[in-house]
Design an enzyme around this catalytic site. Structure first.
Site, mmCIF file in Angstrom:
data_model
loop_
_atom_site.group_PDB
_atom_site.id
_atom_site.type_symbol
_atom_site.label_atom_id
_atom_site.label_comp_id
_atom_site.label_asym_id
_atom_site.label_seq_id
_atom_site.Cartn_x
_atom_site.Cartn_y
_atom_site.Cartn_z
ATOM 1 N N HIS A 79 0.841 -1.193 0.000
ATOM 2 C CA HIS A 79 0.000 0.000 0.000
ATOM 3 C C HIS A 79 0.876 1.243 0.000
ATOM 4 C CE1 HIS A 79 -2.239 3.215 2.322
ATOM 5 N NE2 HIS A 79 -3.030 3.014 1.297
ATOM 6 N N SER A 80 0.585 2.210 -0.868
ATOM 7 C CA SER A 80 1.265 3.501 -0.880
ATOM 8 C C SER A 80 2.782 3.306 -1.053
ATOM 9 C CB SER A 80 0.915 4.279 0.390
ATOM 10 O OG SER A 80 1.244 5.640 0.273
#
Length: 232
Positions: A79-80
């Site tokens: 994520h991210s």
């Protein structure tokens, strides 16, 4: 192929593995094996921070987890900032070990690029410090209970993790199943750019979620469902 999967969920910058808790619990309740490592220098491992901690350190955090837990047929999720980590980790994990790689509103940069190239505002914020301060939840559109949680569990980011450039030879491209998931309301133009770039590619799956950037905090059940689809 077994209908039970092994997930390795890699969190984003300035936070910790705890952010996956609700999503991980939902996956485990369905019988799947789930690992949510906290990267070196963050969260409960903040005592290990410093300029010695870089992107390679974080890639090794993940690769060594896969090695020492003897994981096979793995669904690797980032994520991210975690997109940087899984891209680098794929280079260190033996080919054939990762069956699915998932970029969850995540950085999808190329060889020779670093986070500061894609997000220079963080470079401006850190100056000469060893760590990047945690951003305000309002930067991502959060207030109320989620914002309070982000503030309690946020963690400054070791600066070299954003400064070290990716070294890629195509390992992530050789993973059999590849998925990019866009949060429609993240407000981060770069992630829309990655999604638009990958959507026409027949070797990639693409999905969208009607959430802001931190979907595992905002919509853990929907996040678990997206990850299960990406595992098949």
């Amino acid at each position: 192929m077994s209908d039970k999967h092994t997930f390795v969920l890699v969190h984003g910058g300035m936070c910790c593995g705890r952010w996956w808790r609700e999503t991980a619990d939902m996956l485990r309740a369905k019988g799947h094996e789930v690992y949510t490592p906290t990267l070196t220098g963050l969260g409960e491992r903040a005592h290990l921070t410093g300029r010695k901690v870089n992107l390679t350190t974080h890639a090794l955090d993940v690769a060594n987890l896969v090695k020492w837990e003897e994981l096979k047929d793995t669904v690797l999720v980032g994520h991210s900032y975690g997109g940087m980590v899984i891209s680098a980790a794929a280079e260190l994990i033996p080919e054939g070990t990762i069956r699915s790689i998932v970029y969850l509103d995540a950085m999808y940069l190329d060889d020779g690029e670093c986070v500061f190239d894609a997000a220079p505002e963080f470079k401006d914020a850190v100056g000469d410090a060893d760590e990047i301060p945690t951003p305000s939840p309002s930067m991502f559109g959060y207030d109320g209970a989620i914002a309070a949680y982000m503030e309690r569990t946020g963690s400054p980011q070791p600066v070299e993790t954003f400064a070290e450039k990716l070294k890629l030879t195509g390992a992530r491209d050789r993973v059999p199943v590849k998925t990019f998931v866009l949060a429609l309301n993240s407000g981060i133009p770069a992630f829309q750019d990655y999604y638009d770039r990958l959507k026409p590619d027949p070797s990639w799956r693409t999905e969208t979620m009607d959430t802001r950037h931190n979907m595992m905090l905002e919509a853990p059940e929907e996040t678990a469902a997206v990850l299960l689809r990406a595992a098949i």
